[in-house]
Design an enzyme around this catalytic site. Structure first.
Site, PDB file in Angstrom:
ATOM      1  CD  GLU A  93       1.555   4.509  -6.354  1.00 19.18           C
ATOM      2  OE1 GLU A  93       1.108   4.471  -5.195  1.00 19.18           O
ATOM      3  OE2 GLU A  93       1.159   5.322  -7.215  1.00 19.18           O
ATOM      4  CG  ASP A  95       0.454   1.492  -4.270  1.00 13.77           C
ATOM      5  OD1 ASP A  95       1.444   2.205  -4.090  1.00 13.77           O
ATOM      6  OD2 ASP A  95      -0.575   1.875  -4.864  1.00 13.77           O
ATOM      7  CD  GLU A  97      -2.271   2.237  -0.847  1.00 14.01           C
ATOM      8  OE1 GLU A  97      -1.920   3.404  -1.058  1.00 14.01           O
ATOM      9  OE2 GLU A  97      -3.364   1.765  -1.234  1.00 14.01           O
ATOM     10  CG  HIS A 110      -5.404  -1.934  -1.563  1.00 13.74           C
ATOM     11  ND1 HIS A 110      -6.630  -2.223  -2.127  1.00 13.74           N
ATOM     12  CD2 HIS A 110      -4.813  -1.051  -2.405  1.00 13.74           C
ATOM     13  CE1 HIS A 110      -6.773  -1.535  -3.248  1.00 13.74           C
ATOM     14  NE2 HIS A 110      -5.679  -0.817  -3.445  1.00 13.74           N
ATOM     15  CB  THR A 111      -0.844  -5.567  -3.396  1.00 15.20           C
ATOM     16  OG1 THR A 111      -1.621  -6.514  -4.159  1.00 15.20           O
ATOM     17  CG2 THR A 111      -0.511  -6.165  -2.036  1.00 15.20           C
ATOM     18  CG  ASN A 112      -3.351  -1.024  -7.767  1.00 14.79           C
ATOM     19  OD1 ASN A 112      -3.233  -1.724  -8.771  1.00 14.79           O
ATOM     20  ND2 ASN A 112      -4.201  -0.016  -7.700  1.00 14.79           N
ATOM     21  CG  ASP A 187     -12.052   8.890   0.845  1.00 15.34           C
ATOM     22  OD1 ASP A 187     -11.121   8.361   1.479  1.00 15.34           O
ATOM     23  OD2 ASP A 187     -11.892   9.402  -0.284  1.00 15.34           O
ATOM     24  N   GLY A 192     -15.311   0.048   2.483  1.00 14.00           N
ATOM     25  CA  GLY A 192     -15.739   0.936   1.421  1.00 14.00           C
ATOM     26  C   GLY A 192     -16.037   2.358   1.856  1.00 14.00           C
TER      27      GLY A 192
END
Length: 277
Positions: A93, A95, A97, A110-112, A187, A192
């Site tokens: 994957e 990402d 986001e 947010h990357t991953n 969540d 956070g």
């Protein structure tokens, strides 16, 4: 300069996607609306469900690009996503986001990167513009040498396939589809999880257009690459002015890099962290 060539040439040679022809609604039913003769996709989120779409084609290596206008106003708790992902329990994957925030506070990109179901390769950024007032361009290039994430023609992240012995995992053999989605993640998404989604502001809406894709389509157990000399496929690393642009973004707008978080990994950073990933 190499990435600039990728950007200018690959966009010109890519096919222009049409949401009517090239994607299917993955979830959310009528919350996902195709408009403007297939040129625009709007996704909505309410307190019952979000929505999303996925490409009909799977790819082993591709360059995909999308213009996105994010949820305006108080978007805390919401996540708008643009990503590549394979099937199964041991998935790959890539990402991008966009984590919503309270009015006046910036979005977090947010990357991953996941390989064989393992992520933990997060890098996070603020954006240098308001992503809610107009469309901005986001792209993912995934080829045998590297993965490059780009925002408005500025590279922000490169993950390189630098280890021939595969000690540094790299997505290379699982076909991935393109996905877009809008969903609730209060969540964890905003501070956070301490700031929850304000459902009185629902429905939340994000819009997608100008979808283009150039890739090695996977079908019947094999991938087909019409032109392996295409710049998006043959590029090997970011250099020159493009490297300077990426360094500028990372210096001024990166707010988290897993490779700087030795405490998280008990003092032993992942192997790729010494290889400019």
């Amino acid at each position: 300069m190499l990435l600039a060539t990728i950007l200018s040439v690959a966009i010109g040679s890519s096919f222009a996607g049409n949401f009517n022809n090239d994607v299917v609604v993955a979830f959310g039913d009528a919350r996902a609306k195709i408009q403007d003769n297939g040129n625009l996709m709007s996704l909505a989120l309410d307190n019952s469900s979000g929505s999303g779409f996925e490409s009909k084609n799977e790819f082993i290596y591709a360059k995909v690009e999308m213009n996105i206008k994010l949820v305006p106003g108080n978007s805390a708790g919401t996540v708008t996503s643009f990503y590549l992902k394979s099937e199964g329990n041991s998935w790959d994957e890539v990402d991008m986001e966009f984590l919503g925030n309270t009015s006046g506070d910036p979005y977090v990109l947010h990357t991953n990167i996941f390989t064989k179901g393992m992520g933990n390769r997060e890098q996070q950024f603020y954006l240098w513009f308001d992503p809610t007032t107009d469309f901005h361009t986001y792209s993912i290039t995934w080829n045998p040498a590297h993965i490059v994430l780009v925002v408005d023609k500025k590279p922000i992240r490169e993950y390189r396939n630098v280890d021939p012995n595969n000690n540094v995992p790299y997505p290379r053999d699982q076909p991935m589809k393109l996905y877009g989605s809008l969903w609730n993640a209060d969540d964890w998404a905003t501070r956070g999880g301490s700031v929850k989604t304000d459902w009185s502001k629902a429905p939340f809406t994000a819009s997608f257009n100008n979808y283009t894709a150039d890739g090695c389509v996977y079908a019947n157990g094999a991938s087909s690459c019409p032109d392996k000399t295409a710049p998006w496929y043959s590029s090997e690393l970011i250099d020159g002015d493009d490297l300077k642009q990426m360094q500028w973004v990372q210096k001024n707008y990166m707010i988290y890099n897993y490779c700087d978080d030795s405490n998280r990994f008990h003092g032993s950073l992942p192997a790729e962290c010494g290889r400019k990933n």
